[in-house]
Design an enzyme around this catalytic site. Structure first.
Site: not given
Length: 427
Positions: A79, A130, A134, A230
């Site tokens: 991510d 995503h 965020h 990540h």
């Protein structure tokens, strides 16, 4: 090439080896052959094609279903990228092991580093989105704002690609802050919502060793699943080689996930395969059915059952307790008590004592009833004196020895009046 199987790409194997590769999971030796220059690479065991519309919510951290993986199969996901300083290192580590993963891109990152997005596509990885910025408020923000975040991430990520059709309809909610409205919106647009099966906590302030430990411990606990990482963290870059090395040592295999298209149908699966631990014949499962809400068409009530309905025959009646039957007969013949049985005369002491304000009045009435009247006391005294005089004379006429023989006269005991305290106790 995305979607091609490992067995089909293996050129150096014999005809028998190619057949076994198509029918079974590829062996480590076959995977290493697909990674030139890295004979000990972990590789990618197979490609899984999914239809987002058939299974729109995946990842057992939040949902009932997950990807239809076999035991010891892992899907790597990353991510928040791309961030060149760390994302490029992650890309190199994966390339050295010939591993394909899934990346969820932030719109702002794609806007600032479109070249990073193109590198992911060129390397054959799956690219999803995503959100744009965020935000960690998807669970409580207005649906219009959530839709703008979703659209922004999709727009900037696809704009960074040479071929926008390479963008997968996969979306991961930032912070996994799910909301039903957001999920319904994504599902209506044919976008698959990805959660995960276990994280490695690499977004926290922990060491790379701790990231490695958590990833392997949680994978071992579940046996398979989607790993959440990540590609913007230094600790992830440091832990990733150790994670890959242990995956190979413990017999785990990497699965690459791609979306179904018109010329690439979904991999055939059964609904039970989308459960993390499908039930087996050796695993007992007890699921009680839900109580239905019956709708009664008639309101007529049934008559109460009689002894004949219960098959209580005459020869069986002595088995019943005789005492119970006798009591039932006596209770049926008792007369109804009259109303005067419960009547209390008005103005009586009981009525006065029933209230707090009348207790003193009742106490005074009771004391007055016991106290002697003054006029009656005088008459009583006048009558007592002559009796005492005659008694004295009789005493003088009586011989002394007779008086001594008779003994001393007994003392008269006066009646003791009832006190107020005793009346209160009686009340």
């Amino acid at each position: 090439m995305i979607g091609s199987s490992v067995g089909l790409r293996t050129r150096s194997c014999t005809a028998l080896g190619m057949l076994l590769g198509l029918l079974t999971t590829a062996s480590p030796a076959a995977l290493a052959a697909d990674c030139p220059g890295h004979p000990d690479a972990l590789g990618t065991s197979r490609t899984l094609v999914v239809d987002p519309r058939e299974h729109p919510l995946i990842g057992t951290m939040q949902y009932r279903e997950t990807l239809p993986l076999k035991d010891h199969e892992v899907v790597l996901t990353f991510d928040d990228g791309p961030l060149p300083k760390y994302s490029n290192q992650v890309l190199q580590i994966l390339a050295d092991e010939c591993i394909k993963a899934t990346f969820f891109i932030i719109g702002q990152q794609a806007k600032a580093n479109p070249e990073g997005v193109r590198k992911l596509v060129a390397a054959g990885h799956t690219v999803g989105t995503h959100s744009m910025d965020h935000p960690l408020t998807f669970d409580r923000m207005p649906i219009e704002k959530a839709e703008a975040e979703i659209n922004g991430g999709i727009a900037w990520t696809s704009a960074a690609m040479t071929d926008p059709s390479k963008l997968a309809p996969f979306f991961r909610i930032p912070g996994l802050m799910r909301a039903e409205g957001v999920e319904s919106l994504l599902i209506s647009r044919g976008i698959q919502v990805w959660s995960a099966d276990f994280p490695a906590d690499d977004w926290r302030h922990v060491s790379s060793d701790r990231v490695y430990q958590l990833a392997m411990q949680r994978l071992e606990a579940k046996g398979k699943g989607i790993l959440l990482l990540h590609d913007i963290q230094a600790r992830t870059v440091a832990a990733l080689p150790r994670i890959i090395r242990d995956l190979k040592a413990r017999g785990y295999r990497i699965v690459h996930v791609v979306p179904a298209t018109a010329d690439r149908p979904a991999t055939p699966t059964t609904p039970v395969e989308w459960l993390l631990h499908p039930p087996t014949e050796t695993t007992p499962i007890a699921r009680w059915p839900r109580v239905p809400n019956f709708v009664f068409a008639q309101t007529r009530t049934l008559p109460a059952p009689s002894l004949s309905d219960l098959n209580a025959q005459t020869e069986h009646q002595p088995l019943l307790p005789r005492r119970t039957m006798a009591q039932a007969n006596v209770a049926a013949t008792l007369p109804v008590p009259g109303r005067d049985l419960f009547a209390i005369p008005e103005g009586s002491v009981e009525v006065l004592l029933s209230t707090t304000l009348s207790r003193r009045a009742a106490t005074r009435l009771a004391m007055a009833a016991e106290r002697p009247h003054p006029a009656k006391d005088k008459a009583a005294k006048s009558r007592v004196k002559p009796q005492g005089h005659r008694t004295a004379h009789a005493a003088h006429g009586t011989p002394k020895h007779a008086a001594q023989a008779a003994g001393p006269a007994p003392k008269a005991t006066a009646p003791r009046p009832t006190g107020v305290a005793s009346l209160k106790k009686r009340a």
